[in-house]
Design a protein around this motif. Structure first.
Motif, mmCIF file in Angstrom:
data_model
loop_
_atom_site.group_PDB
_atom_site.id
_atom_site.type_symbol
_atom_site.label_atom_id
_atom_site.label_comp_id
_atom_site.label_asym_id
_atom_site.label_seq_id
_atom_site.Cartn_x
_atom_site.Cartn_y
_atom_site.Cartn_z
ATOM 1 N N ALA A 16 19.570 -4.037 2.722
ATOM 2 C CA ALA A 16 20.223 -3.229 1.895
ATOM 3 C C ALA A 16 18.061 -1.967 1.420
ATOM 4 C CB ALA A 16 20.891 -3.417 0.421
ATOM 5 N N ARG A 17 17.860 -2.647 1.208
ATOM 6 C CA ARG A 17 16.433 -2.174 0.504
ATOM 7 C C ARG A 17 15.946 -1.430 2.138
ATOM 8 N NH1 ARG A 17 11.183 -4.951 -2.030
ATOM 9 N NH2 ARG A 17 10.036 -4.337 -0.343
ATOM 10 N N LEU A 18 16.324 -2.033 2.975
ATOM 11 C CA LEU A 18 15.566 -1.272 4.218
ATOM 12 C C LEU A 18 16.725 -0.128 4.382
ATOM 13 C CD1 LEU A 18 14.543 -4.182 6.737
ATOM 14 C CD2 LEU A 18 13.165 -2.921 5.566
ATOM 15 N N LYS A 19 17.962 -0.130 4.332
ATOM 16 C CA LYS A 19 18.539 0.919 4.671
ATOM 17 C C LYS A 19 18.272 2.063 3.698
ATOM 18 C CE LYS A 19 22.786 -1.203 6.943
ATOM 19 N NZ LYS A 19 23.784 -2.014 6.537
ATOM 20 N N VAL A 44 9.456 3.969 8.696
ATOM 21 C CA VAL A 44 10.931 3.948 9.339
ATOM 22 C C VAL A 44 11.478 3.716 7.976
ATOM 23 C CG1 VAL A 44 12.744 3.623 10.676
ATOM 24 C CG2 VAL A 44 10.325 4.614 11.725
ATOM 25 N N PHE A 45 11.301 2.246 7.621
ATOM 26 C CA PHE A 45 11.777 1.719 6.785
ATOM 27 C C PHE A 45 10.878 2.386 4.942
ATOM 28 C CE2 PHE A 45 13.310 -0.527 9.917
ATOM 29 C CZ PHE A 45 14.703 -0.416 10.037
ATOM 30 N N LEU A 51 14.555 9.501 17.001
ATOM 31 C CA LEU A 51 13.475 9.763 17.618
ATOM 32 C C LEU A 51 13.500 11.184 16.131
ATOM 33 C CD1 LEU A 51 11.906 9.239 20.477
ATOM 34 C CD2 LEU A 51 11.387 7.825 18.898
ATOM 35 N N ALA A 52 14.945 11.519 16.899
ATOM 36 C CA ALA A 52 14.930 13.766 16.825
ATOM 37 C C ALA A 52 15.258 12.875 14.587
ATOM 38 C CB ALA A 52 15.608 14.025 17.367
ATOM 39 N N THR A 53 16.071 12.485 14.623
ATOM 40 C CA THR A 53 16.789 12.484 12.743
ATOM 41 C C THR A 53 16.085 11.467 12.346
ATOM 42 O OG1 THR A 53 18.601 10.589 12.969
ATOM 43 C CG2 THR A 53 18.861 13.062 13.997
ATOM 44 N N GLY A 54 15.053 10.473 12.691
ATOM 45 C CA GLY A 54 14.192 9.136 12.234
ATOM 46 C C GLY A 54 15.655 8.958 11.370
ATOM 47 N N LYS A 55 16.464 8.361 11.577
ATOM 48 C CA LYS A 55 18.014 7.819 11.581
ATOM 49 C C LYS A 55 17.856 6.312 12.642
ATOM 50 C CE LYS A 55 22.842 6.894 9.285
ATOM 51 N NZ LYS A 55 22.380 6.671 8.734
ATOM 52 N N VAL A 56 18.166 5.316 11.597
ATOM 53 C CA VAL A 56 18.503 3.636 12.400
ATOM 54 C C VAL A 56 19.993 3.591 11.748
ATOM 55 C CG1 VAL A 56 18.518 1.213 12.201
ATOM 56 C CG2 VAL A 56 15.431 3.272 11.840
ATOM 57 N N ALA A 57 20.800 3.711 13.349
ATOM 58 C CA ALA A 57 21.873 2.878 13.167
ATOM 59 C C ALA A 57 21.711 1.782 13.726
ATOM 60 C CB ALA A 57 22.564 3.911 13.931
ATOM 61 N N GLU A 60 16.615 5.856 4.076
ATOM 62 C CA GLU A 60 17.725 7.430 4.041
ATOM 63 C C GLU A 60 16.501 8.317 3.741
ATOM 64 O OE1 GLU A 60 20.587 5.931 0.946
ATOM 65 O OE2 GLU A 60 21.832 5.082 2.701
ATOM 66 N N ARG A 61 15.507 7.358 2.810
ATOM 67 C CA ARG A 61 14.600 8.666 1.835
ATOM 68 C C ARG A 61 13.683 9.012 3.324
ATOM 69 N NH1 ARG A 61 14.249 3.521 -0.815
ATOM 70 N NH2 ARG A 61 11.982 3.461 -0.117
ATOM 71 N N PHE A 62 13.544 8.379 3.955
ATOM 72 C CA PHE A 62 12.482 8.639 5.162
ATOM 73 C C PHE A 62 13.298 10.188 5.449
ATOM 74 C CE2 PHE A 62 10.854 8.762 9.739
ATOM 75 C CZ PHE A 62 10.152 8.901 9.779
ATOM 76 N N VAL A 63 14.625 9.190 6.107
ATOM 77 C CA VAL A 63 15.211 10.492 6.905
ATOM 78 C C VAL A 63 15.560 12.498 6.140
ATOM 79 C CG1 VAL A 63 17.237 11.370 7.655
ATOM 80 C CG2 VAL A 63 16.500 9.062 7.971
ATOM 81 N N ALA A 64 15.491 12.240 4.636
ATOM 82 C CA ALA A 64 15.564 12.840 3.814
ATOM 83 C C ALA A 64 14.261 13.733 3.210
ATOM 84 C CB ALA A 64 16.104 12.368 2.613
ATOM 85 N N GLY A 65 13.387 12.901 4.115
ATOM 86 C CA GLY A 65 12.023 14.081 3.758
ATOM 87 C C GLY A 65 11.410 13.671 2.528
ATOM 88 N N ASN A 66 12.107 12.155 1.703
ATOM 89 C CA ASN A 66 11.883 11.264 0.075
ATOM 90 C C ASN A 66 11.130 10.468 0.268
ATOM 91 O OD1 ASN A 66 12.834 14.180 -0.736
ATOM 92 N ND2 ASN A 66 15.056 13.059 -1.246
#
Ligand SMILES: [Zn+2]
Length: 236
Positions: free
Chosen positions: A51-54, A101-102, A228-234, A58-64
């Motif tokens: 949960a913490r990695l997710k 990433v995390f 690579l483009a969105t930064g999101k880990v699925a 999310e913060r990384f993806v959002a630029g936060n």
């Protein structure tokens, strides 16, 4: 090499492995003194760590991103010992650094990287060390979109290329089963990346130390693919 990695403990682990107590997970049953210490107080469960990695992703993806755990004070605290929350097996690609990433800081991720996150004996040993000695509850196998190592393996299979005679052949050999499984898919590369993650999970789950820890519910192994483009880990 600090806490958990000193020579004495390394030798002890080696002795335990040689005696087979770790390999069979029967240290107690055979009367050997267990080679491990208990997990530290306040350690996260695998679910909490995931949960913490997710949330970090999310913060990384959002630029936060918070870029936690990089202060001088934190560095000083960690000099006394480490209690990473997760192990990450990922690709060497410069665009996929797990800590970024995390959004994690010093001392939180136990990371092993190789091209296409290919596993060899040294990688397996390193990952087993993290489980056995540091009691890390979560292991993430992290692939990524457009992985160059997977792409190169696809090309090698496509062209029926002979072995290069370099150590790069090791990577091709490790990744090839995923490519063969993905053959014929609409997007061979994306499919092979996912299959390669699944193969990594299967190989780790069957490995000594990991299989025991998983059976004892001390370890959870999951897979993910980083975009690579969105930064999101699925997560798979
Ligand atoms: Zn890669």
């Amino acid at each position: 090499m600090q806490d958990g990695f000193d020579r004495r403990r390394m030798l002890r682990l080696g002795a335990a492995l040689a005696a087979g107590s770790v390999l069979t997970g029967c240290a107690a049953a055979t009367g050997h003194e267990p080679a491990t210490e208990e997990r530290h107080e306040g350690a996260l469960t695998a679910e909490q760590a995931l949960a913490r990695l997710k949330h970090g992703n999310e913060r990384f993806v959002a630029g936060n991103a918070l870029h936690p755990g990089q202060t001088r004070a934190r560095r000083g605290e960690l000099a006394a010992g480490q209690h990473p929350i997760a192990t990450v097996l990922s690709c060497v690609d410069s665009r996929v650094p797990p800590e970024l990433v995390f959004d994690e800081g010093l001392g939180e991720l136990f990371v092993a990287r190789s091209a296409g996150q290919a596993l060899d004996k040294a990688m397996l040993g390193s990952l087993q060390f993290g489980v056995h000695e540091l009691h890390i509850p979560l292991l993430v196998v992290l692939g990524h979109s457009k992985c160059g190592a997977v792409k190169a393996t696809i090309e090698a299979v496509e062209q029926k290329a002979p072995a290069s005679g370099t150590d790069i052949d090791t990577l091709v050999t490790a990744i090839k089963p995923a490519v063969e499984k993905a053959w014929g898919a609409v997007d061979v590369l994306a499919t092979a990346v996912r299959e390669n993650v699944k193969n990594g999970i299967a190989r780790l789950a069957a490995a000594p130390v990991m299989s025991t820890a998983t059976a004892e519910k001390k370890l959870t192994i999951v897979g993910g693919v980083y975009d690579l483009a969105t930064g999101k880990v699925a997560f798979l």
